[in-house]
Design a protein around this motif. Sequence first.
Motif, PDB file in Angstrom:
ATOM      1  N   ARG A  65      -0.403   4.290   2.676  1.00  0.00           N
ATOM      2  CA  ARG A  65      -0.591   4.756   1.291  1.00  0.00           C
ATOM      3  C   ARG A  65      -0.689   6.287   1.234  1.00  0.00           C
ATOM      4  O   ARG A  65       0.009   6.934   0.461  1.00  0.00           O
ATOM      5  CB  ARG A  65      -1.854   4.124   0.715  1.00  0.00           C
ATOM      6  CG  ARG A  65      -2.172   4.540  -0.683  1.00  0.00           C
ATOM      7  CD  ARG A  65      -3.424   3.825  -1.135  1.00  0.00           C
ATOM      8  NE  ARG A  65      -3.861   4.287  -2.426  1.00  0.00           N
ATOM      9  CZ  ARG A  65      -4.956   3.884  -3.019  1.00  0.00           C
ATOM     10  NH1 ARG A  65      -5.722   2.970  -2.444  1.00  0.00           N
ATOM     11  NH2 ARG A  65      -5.287   4.360  -4.193  1.00  0.00           N
TER      12      ARG A  65
ATOM     13  N   ASP B 139      -3.996   1.727   4.597  1.00  0.00           N
ATOM     14  CA  ASP B 139      -4.528   2.958   3.996  1.00  0.00           C
ATOM     15  C   ASP B 139      -3.736   4.183   4.456  1.00  0.00           C
ATOM     16  O   ASP B 139      -3.461   5.088   3.670  1.00  0.00           O
ATOM     17  CB  ASP B 139      -6.013   3.126   4.346  1.00  0.00           C
ATOM     18  CG  ASP B 139      -6.890   2.072   3.684  1.00  0.00           C
ATOM     19  OD1 ASP B 139      -6.448   1.454   2.694  1.00  0.00           O
ATOM     20  OD2 ASP B 139      -8.017   1.864   4.168  1.00  0.00           O
TER      21      ASP B 139
ATOM     22  N   GLY C 180       0.933   4.201  -2.890  1.00  0.00           N
ATOM     23  CA  GLY C 180       0.939   5.642  -2.640  1.00  0.00           C
ATOM     24  C   GLY C 180       2.063   6.335  -3.381  1.00  0.00           C
ATOM     25  O   GLY C 180       1.889   7.424  -3.935  1.00  0.00           O
TER      26      GLY C 180
ATOM     27  N   ASN D 253       0.826  -1.208   0.000  1.00  0.00           N
ATOM     28  CA  ASN D 253       0.000   0.000   0.000  1.00  0.00           C
ATOM     29  C   ASN D 253       0.858   1.255   0.000  1.00  0.00           C
ATOM     30  O   ASN D 253       0.528   2.238  -0.655  1.00  0.00           O
ATOM     31  CB  ASN D 253      -0.965  -0.012   1.184  1.00  0.00           C
ATOM     32  CG  ASN D 253      -2.188  -0.833   0.898  1.00  0.00           C
ATOM     33  OD1 ASN D 253      -3.142  -0.349   0.313  1.00  0.00           O
ATOM     34  ND2 ASN D 253      -2.148  -2.107   1.271  1.00  0.00           N
ATOM     35  N   ARG D 254       1.978   1.222   0.709  1.00  0.00           N
ATOM     36  CA  ARG D 254       2.922   2.347   0.664  1.00  0.00           C
ATOM     37  C   ARG D 254       3.429   2.526  -0.767  1.00  0.00           C
ATOM     38  O   ARG D 254       3.488   3.638  -1.277  1.00  0.00           O
ATOM     39  CB  ARG D 254       4.087   2.101   1.627  1.00  0.00           C
ATOM     40  CG  ARG D 254       5.188   3.143   1.508  1.00  0.00           C
ATOM     41  CD  ARG D 254       6.324   2.895   2.502  1.00  0.00           C
ATOM     42  NE  ARG D 254       7.499   3.675   2.194  1.00  0.00           N
ATOM     43  CZ  ARG D 254       7.624   4.983   2.380  1.00  0.00           C
ATOM     44  NH1 ARG D 254       6.615   5.663   2.899  1.00  0.00           N
ATOM     45  NH2 ARG D 254       8.733   5.618   2.060  1.00  0.00           N
TER      46      ARG D 254
END
Length: 109
Positions: free
Chosen positions: A77, A74, A39, A35-36
């Motif tokens: 991200r 989340d 992002g 998720n990172r």
Amino acid sequence: MRIATILLAAASIAAVAAPALAAERVTDAQFIQANRCLGLTEAKTLGEADAAALKQFIKVQRPGRHVFTSDRADTARSDAKRAAAKADEATKASLIQELDGACKELTAS
């Protein structure tokens, strides 16, 4: 007797299939890292990056995750996207290196 045989066969199949399915699931830390990476790919300041593989990876990995893990993912991200937007040139180079290294390794397998 027939029901017992069917239940025994089903249990045997489940015992064999469970490790195979578990091998495909990544750890919570890897899920958060993915998720990172997403992002970072969404950050316009780092250049164009194809996020399709990461989005698919996350979509497959999300079901069954604890709410706490999904919330942390989340947050990772949005934090990565924000950090990339505010990064100086040295930090941008480091983030691009992360995208080209650790992030690509997540979806390579």
